[in-house]
Scaffold this motif. Structure first.
Motif, PDB file in Angstrom:
ATOM      1  N   ASN A 373     -11.107 -11.850 -22.351  1.00 32.32           N
ATOM      2  CA  ASN A 373      -9.938 -11.360 -23.082  1.00 32.32           C
ATOM      3  C   ASN A 373      -8.711 -12.244 -22.875  1.00 32.32           C
ATOM      4  O   ASN A 373      -7.643 -11.952 -23.406  1.00 32.32           O
ATOM      5  CB  ASN A 373      -9.591  -9.930 -22.645  1.00 32.32           C
ATOM      6  CG  ASN A 373     -10.786  -9.001 -22.736  1.00 32.32           C
ATOM      7  OD1 ASN A 373     -11.625  -8.992 -21.851  1.00 32.32           O
ATOM      8  ND2 ASN A 373     -10.883  -8.251 -23.808  1.00 32.32           N
ATOM      9  N   ARG A 374      -8.856 -13.283 -22.091  1.00 31.19           N
ATOM     10  CA  ARG A 374      -7.721 -14.134 -21.718  1.00 31.19           C
ATOM     11  C   ARG A 374      -6.530 -13.285 -21.289  1.00 31.19           C
ATOM     12  O   ARG A 374      -5.384 -13.544 -21.668  1.00 31.19           O
ATOM     13  CB  ARG A 374      -7.304 -15.037 -22.881  1.00 31.19           C
ATOM     14  CG  ARG A 374      -8.352 -16.065 -23.220  1.00 31.19           C
ATOM     15  CD  ARG A 374      -8.015 -16.737 -24.524  1.00 31.19           C
ATOM     16  NE  ARG A 374      -9.149 -17.485 -25.033  1.00 31.19           N
ATOM     17  CZ  ARG A 374      -9.466 -18.719 -24.661  1.00 31.19           C
ATOM     18  NH1 ARG A 374      -8.735 -19.359 -23.796  1.00 31.19           N
ATOM     19  NH2 ARG A 374     -10.513 -19.320 -25.162  1.00 31.19           N
ATOM     20  N   ALA A 375      -6.818 -12.264 -20.510  1.00 28.19           N
ATOM     21  CA  ALA A 375      -5.767 -11.351 -20.059  1.00 28.19           C
ATOM     22  C   ALA A 375      -5.659 -11.401 -18.536  1.00 28.19           C
ATOM     23  O   ALA A 375      -6.652 -11.626 -17.844  1.00 28.19           O
ATOM     24  CB  ALA A 375      -6.099  -9.932 -20.500  1.00 28.19           C
ATOM     25  N   ASP A 376      -4.445 -11.201 -18.054  1.00 27.77           N
ATOM     26  CA  ASP A 376      -4.242 -11.002 -16.633  1.00 27.77           C
ATOM     27  C   ASP A 376      -4.687  -9.595 -16.279  1.00 27.77           C
ATOM     28  O   ASP A 376      -4.722  -8.712 -17.127  1.00 27.77           O
ATOM     29  CB  ASP A 376      -2.751 -11.148 -16.279  1.00 27.77           C
ATOM     30  CG  ASP A 376      -2.372 -12.612 -16.180  1.00 27.77           C
ATOM     31  OD1 ASP A 376      -3.227 -13.404 -15.749  1.00 27.77           O
ATOM     32  OD2 ASP A 376      -1.242 -12.942 -16.544  1.00 27.77           O
ATOM     33  N   THR A 377      -5.002  -9.397 -14.998  1.00 25.36           N
ATOM     34  CA  THR A 377      -5.553  -8.102 -14.617  1.00 25.36           C
ATOM     35  C   THR A 377      -4.833  -7.512 -13.413  1.00 25.36           C
ATOM     36  O   THR A 377      -4.290  -8.237 -12.578  1.00 25.36           O
ATOM     37  CB  THR A 377      -7.037  -8.242 -14.237  1.00 25.36           C
ATOM     38  OG1 THR A 377      -7.157  -9.284 -13.269  1.00 25.36           O
ATOM     39  CG2 THR A 377      -7.883  -8.566 -15.431  1.00 25.36           C
ATOM     40  N   ARG A 378      -4.847  -6.196 -13.360  1.00 22.42           N
ATOM     41  CA  ARG A 378      -4.411  -5.481 -12.156  1.00 22.42           C
ATOM     42  C   ARG A 378      -5.432  -4.379 -11.919  1.00 22.42           C
ATOM     43  O   ARG A 378      -5.667  -3.548 -12.789  1.00 22.42           O
ATOM     44  CB  ARG A 378      -3.014  -4.883 -12.359  1.00 22.42           C
ATOM     45  CG  ARG A 378      -2.403  -4.392 -11.054  1.00 22.42           C
ATOM     46  CD  ARG A 378      -1.121  -3.620 -11.286  1.00 22.42           C
ATOM     47  NE  ARG A 378      -0.115  -4.384 -12.019  1.00 22.42           N
ATOM     48  CZ  ARG A 378       1.082  -3.880 -12.359  1.00 22.42           C
ATOM     49  NH1 ARG A 378       1.413  -2.644 -12.027  1.00 22.42           N
ATOM     50  NH2 ARG A 378       1.945  -4.619 -13.027  1.00 22.42           N
ATOM     51  N   LEU A 379      -6.063  -4.406 -10.746  1.00 24.62           N
ATOM     52  CA  LEU A 379      -7.133  -3.461 -10.450  1.00 24.62           C
ATOM     53  C   LEU A 379      -6.608  -2.381  -9.507  1.00 24.62           C
ATOM     54  O   LEU A 379      -6.064  -2.691  -8.452  1.00 24.62           O
ATOM     55  CB  LEU A 379      -8.308  -4.226  -9.822  1.00 24.62           C
ATOM     56  CG  LEU A 379      -9.564  -3.442  -9.445  1.00 24.62           C
ATOM     57  CD1 LEU A 379     -10.185  -2.767 -10.665  1.00 24.62           C
ATOM     58  CD2 LEU A 379     -10.586  -4.381  -8.797  1.00 24.62           C
ATOM     59  N   ALA A 380      -6.758  -1.119  -9.907  1.00 22.11           N
ATOM     60  CA  ALA A 380      -6.298  -0.005  -9.074  1.00 22.11           C
ATOM     61  C   ALA A 380      -7.128   1.229  -9.402  1.00 22.11           C
ATOM     62  O   ALA A 380      -7.892   1.236 -10.374  1.00 22.11           O
ATOM     63  CB  ALA A 380      -4.824   0.273  -9.348  1.00 22.11           C
ATOM     64  N   SER A 381      -6.985   2.277  -8.616  1.00 22.74           N
ATOM     65  CA  SER A 381      -7.772   3.491  -8.838  1.00 22.74           C
ATOM     66  C   SER A 381      -7.329   4.179 -10.137  1.00 22.74           C
ATOM     67  O   SER A 381      -6.248   3.903 -10.662  1.00 22.74           O
ATOM     68  CB  SER A 381      -7.579   4.459  -7.677  1.00 22.74           C
ATOM     69  OG  SER A 381      -6.252   4.955  -7.712  1.00 22.74           O
ATOM     70  N   LEU A 382      -8.174   5.089 -10.608  1.00 28.28           N
ATOM     71  CA  LEU A 382      -7.857   5.853 -11.820  1.00 28.28           C
ATOM     72  C   LEU A 382      -6.496   6.537 -11.671  1.00 28.28           C
ATOM     73  O   LEU A 382      -5.653   6.485 -12.575  1.00 28.28           O
ATOM     74  CB  LEU A 382      -8.945   6.907 -12.062  1.00 28.28           C
ATOM     75  CG  LEU A 382      -8.696   7.866 -13.222  1.00 28.28           C
ATOM     76  CD1 LEU A 382      -8.815   7.156 -14.557  1.00 28.28           C
ATOM     77  CD2 LEU A 382      -9.646   9.054 -13.179  1.00 28.28           C
ATOM     78  N   GLU A 383      -6.286   7.177 -10.537  1.00 29.55           N
ATOM     79  CA  GLU A 383      -5.024   7.905 -10.340  1.00 29.55           C
ATOM     80  C   GLU A 383      -3.821   6.979 -10.415  1.00 29.55           C
ATOM     81  O   GLU A 383      -2.814   7.296 -11.036  1.00 29.55           O
ATOM     82  CB  GLU A 383      -5.046   8.657  -9.010  1.00 29.55           C
ATOM     83  CG  GLU A 383      -5.986   9.845  -9.075  1.00 29.55           C
ATOM     84  CD  GLU A 383      -5.833  10.799  -7.904  1.00 29.55           C
ATOM     85  OE1 GLU A 383      -4.810  10.724  -7.209  1.00 29.55           O
ATOM     86  OE2 GLU A 383      -6.756  11.604  -7.707  1.00 29.55           O
ATOM     87  N   GLU A 384      -3.945   5.823  -9.768  1.00 30.32           N
ATOM     88  CA  GLU A 384      -2.831   4.865  -9.811  1.00 30.32           C
ATOM     89  C   GLU A 384      -2.613   4.322 -11.215  1.00 30.32           C
ATOM     90  O   GLU A 384      -1.470   4.133 -11.648  1.00 30.32           O
ATOM     91  CB  GLU A 384      -3.107   3.695  -8.866  1.00 30.32           C
ATOM     92  CG  GLU A 384      -2.521   3.887  -7.480  1.00 30.32           C
ATOM     93  CD  GLU A 384      -2.723   2.631  -6.657  1.00 30.32           C
ATOM     94  OE1 GLU A 384      -2.066   1.606  -6.970  1.00 30.32           O
ATOM     95  OE2 GLU A 384      -3.555   2.675  -5.740  1.00 30.32           O
ATOM     96  N   CYS A 385      -3.696   4.070 -11.920  1.00 29.22           N
ATOM     97  CA  CYS A 385      -3.588   3.585 -13.302  1.00 29.22           C
ATOM     98  C   CYS A 385      -2.796   4.593 -14.137  1.00 29.22           C
ATOM     99  O   CYS A 385      -1.890   4.225 -14.888  1.00 29.22           O
ATOM    100  CB  CYS A 385      -4.964   3.391 -13.918  1.00 29.22           C
ATOM    101  SG  CYS A 385      -5.821   1.926 -13.330  1.00 29.22           S
ATOM    102  N   LEU A 386      -3.159   5.872 -13.997  1.00 29.22           N
ATOM    103  CA  LEU A 386      -2.515   6.881 -14.823  1.00 29.22           C
ATOM    104  C   LEU A 386      -1.059   7.121 -14.393  1.00 29.22           C
ATOM    105  O   LEU A 386      -0.194   7.359 -15.219  1.00 29.22           O
ATOM    106  CB  LEU A 386      -3.317   8.191 -14.793  1.00 29.22           C
ATOM    107  CG  LEU A 386      -4.747   8.072 -15.364  1.00 29.22           C
ATOM    108  CD1 LEU A 386      -5.483   9.389 -15.265  1.00 29.22           C
ATOM    109  CD2 LEU A 386      -4.747   7.574 -16.814  1.00 29.22           C
TER     110      LEU A 386
END
Lengths: 392, 136
Positions: A373-386
């Protein structure tokens, strides 16, 4: 490999070109992996449905197969396509929509169900011990490890060949003796959420090669946690199953042992986050597609909240699950998120929609998004995402 | 120079001669190789930025998504595919891709014996690779 008379006739072309081509693929694979014969399968699941990953050449291949009379012989489902036709389709150029539809049309002609999900196991029962021919690496690991069905990790075309013949070569994890672990993984510190399970998967996939791990320390993991683990394992490695304390009793045979500490998970998570603090365009959950239970949990977590600013929030699931969670879907949509079906974000046109940065709870997405996707990423838990996506 | 012959197992039949492109790392064709131009795009990959077109592509094995097989088919249709594939250990994603894309393929080869730039002869009927000219 031993072939029945009927199989030989198909190989020689007596049942037409489509069956012959499919039989060639199965026999090549069978010979390669020293299969003794072909065995009947209960279902097939085919990947390679998104126009974005397929491009144009395979459409011809599919059309030639369908023209030549190729038809499925068993229940056969399809992986996601490149957009949700009801929501994102209108944002895309007409030629993209047409080419995507051309792919679906060919599969339809061959008798595939338009399931369009990476989680076919939520759509119909799969029993322990059933032989399957599934592509979609995350579903393969789930089927073998959680459902205890038997499937090798098929490619899009080999699953297609199996669907059109109704059989698969008997090798690999179809044989019980090949379903034993060769490495013991001790997870020292408890995993806190589904994201950490996916991250463990990415970490292990890189070091395991194709070895089957027996993973200790997952007694409290839910099936959704294990879905994330399997998706990560399959994304970074060749492993097609894992064993846990629930599915395997530790044998006395000494095998290699590795330990995984919280620091290993944290470090892998940091590596998978190419944009830990920057601006975000999309918060995405649902890779692999959400279960009914996950959709309900998301609805509870966002109930009464509002999405922040210009942010997009996508919840991906199957049409089948969405139709069974309409009340929850309404709550999620009321908060300003989209519940998308039929599609996979990493094989969708995020770039064309101006999405340059994605926050997700899926380690698999974080692993693929920088290249696909040529995108930067940030990985976190579902709760943190929401929490990041919504206020209130 | 002395000819080096490496023996393996022929998987998809065919013969060719070409320049080797060698990786010590597995290749994921989905996401790792651009199907429009055949360029290797996985960041941190030792072949990052290289094109697979007409190369004898040598790598340990495939990894990643099963859609990778179609990427090989797609490359072949655009005449951007490798001339041959040499693996240490074949995996189904690459094998099926090679079958439908009709790319000669051998596995069971110690690819560390081959260097990028070597000119190699591939005989996938009989299952051997001959290094005919070492990289200068």
């Amino acid at each position: 490999m031993h072939l029945t008379r009927e199989e030989e006739r198909i190989y020689c072309g007596e049942h037409g070109w489509a069956s012959q081509m499919c039989m060639k693929i199965l026999i090549q694979l069978g010979d390669l992996f020293k299969a003794d014969r072909l065995i009947p399968i209960r279902s097939a699941h085919v990947s390679g449905v998104s126009y974005k990953t397929l491009g144009d050449a395979p459409i011809e291949f599919l059309k030639v197969l369908a023209d030549a009379g190729g038809r499925v012989k068993v229940r056969s489902t399809l992986n996601p396509q490149s957009f949700d036709p009801d929501q994102l389709g209108k944002k895309l150029p007409e030629h993209v929509r047409k080419r995507q539809q051309a792919i679906l049309d060919q599969f339809d002609r061959m008798g595939f169900k338009s399931s369009l999900t990476c989680t076919p196991y939520y759509l119909g029962k799969v029993e322990k011990g059933w032989h399957l021919a599934w592509a979609e690496s995350s579903a393969v690991v789930y089927a073998n490890s959680v459902l205890r069905a038997y499937t090798n990790r098929e490619g899009g075309p080999s699953a297609l060949a199996a669907a059109l013949i109704g059989k698969t070569p008997n090798y690999g994890v179809h044989q019980s003796e090949n379903r034993k672990p060769s490495i013991l993984v001790h997870v020292e510190d408890p995993l806190m959420n589904e994201m950490e399970h996916g991250t463990l998967g990415i970490y292990l996939g890189r070091i395991l090669g194709d070895r089957i791990p027996f993973i200790e320390g997952l007694k409290k993991s839910s099936s959704e946690d294990l879905k994330q683990l399997g998706a990560g394992l399959a994304a970074s490695g060749m492993t097609n199953m894992f064993l846990t304390e629930k599915t395997y009793s530790k044998s006395r045979e000494p095998i290699e042992k590795v330990s995984v500490k919280a620091a290993d998970i944290r470090k892998t998570c940091e590596e998978l986050s190419t944009n830990p603090g920057g601006q975000l365009d999309l918060v995405f959950v649902g890779c692999p597609h959400c279960s009914l239970r996950e959709v309900k949990r998301i609805a509870r977590l966002v109930d009464g909240k509002k999405i922040r600013g210009q942010l997009e929030c996508w919840v991906c699931t199957s049409r089948y699950v969405k139709e069974r969670a309409m009340e929850d879907v309404k709550r999620i949509e009321k908060a300003g998120a989209r519940v998308l079906v039929d599609m996979c974000t990493i094989v969708s046109w995020t770039e064309k929609m101006g999405i340059k940065s994605i926050m997700t709870n899926s380690a698999k997405t974080a692993y693929y998004a920088p290249t696909l996707n040529r995108a930067d990423t940030r990985l976190a838990s579902l709760e943190e995402c929401l929490k990041t996506a919504f206020r209130g | 120079m002395q000819e080096v012959v490496l023996r393996g197992r022929g998987i998809v039949e065919g013969c060719c001669e070409g320049e080797a492109l060698v990786s010590a790392q597995p290749i994921s064709f989905l996401g790792g190789v651009n199907s429009i131009n055949g360029k290797i795009i996985s960041k941190n990959h030792d072949l990052y930025g290289k094109f697979v077109k007409d190369k004898v592509l040598c790598f340990p094995h495939g990894s990643g998504s099963t859609v990778g097989s179609y990427v090989l088919y797609s490359l072949a249709k655009r005449k951007l595919a490798p001339k041959a594939i040499i693996n240490q250990k074949a995996d189904p994603v690459v094998v099926v891709g090679a079958v439908i894309a009709k790319i000669p393929m051998i596995d069971g080869i110690d690819i560390q014996q081959i260097a990028s730039g070597d000119i190699v002869k591939v005989d996938a009927f009989r299952g051997f690779v001959k290094i005919v000219k070492l990289r200068r």
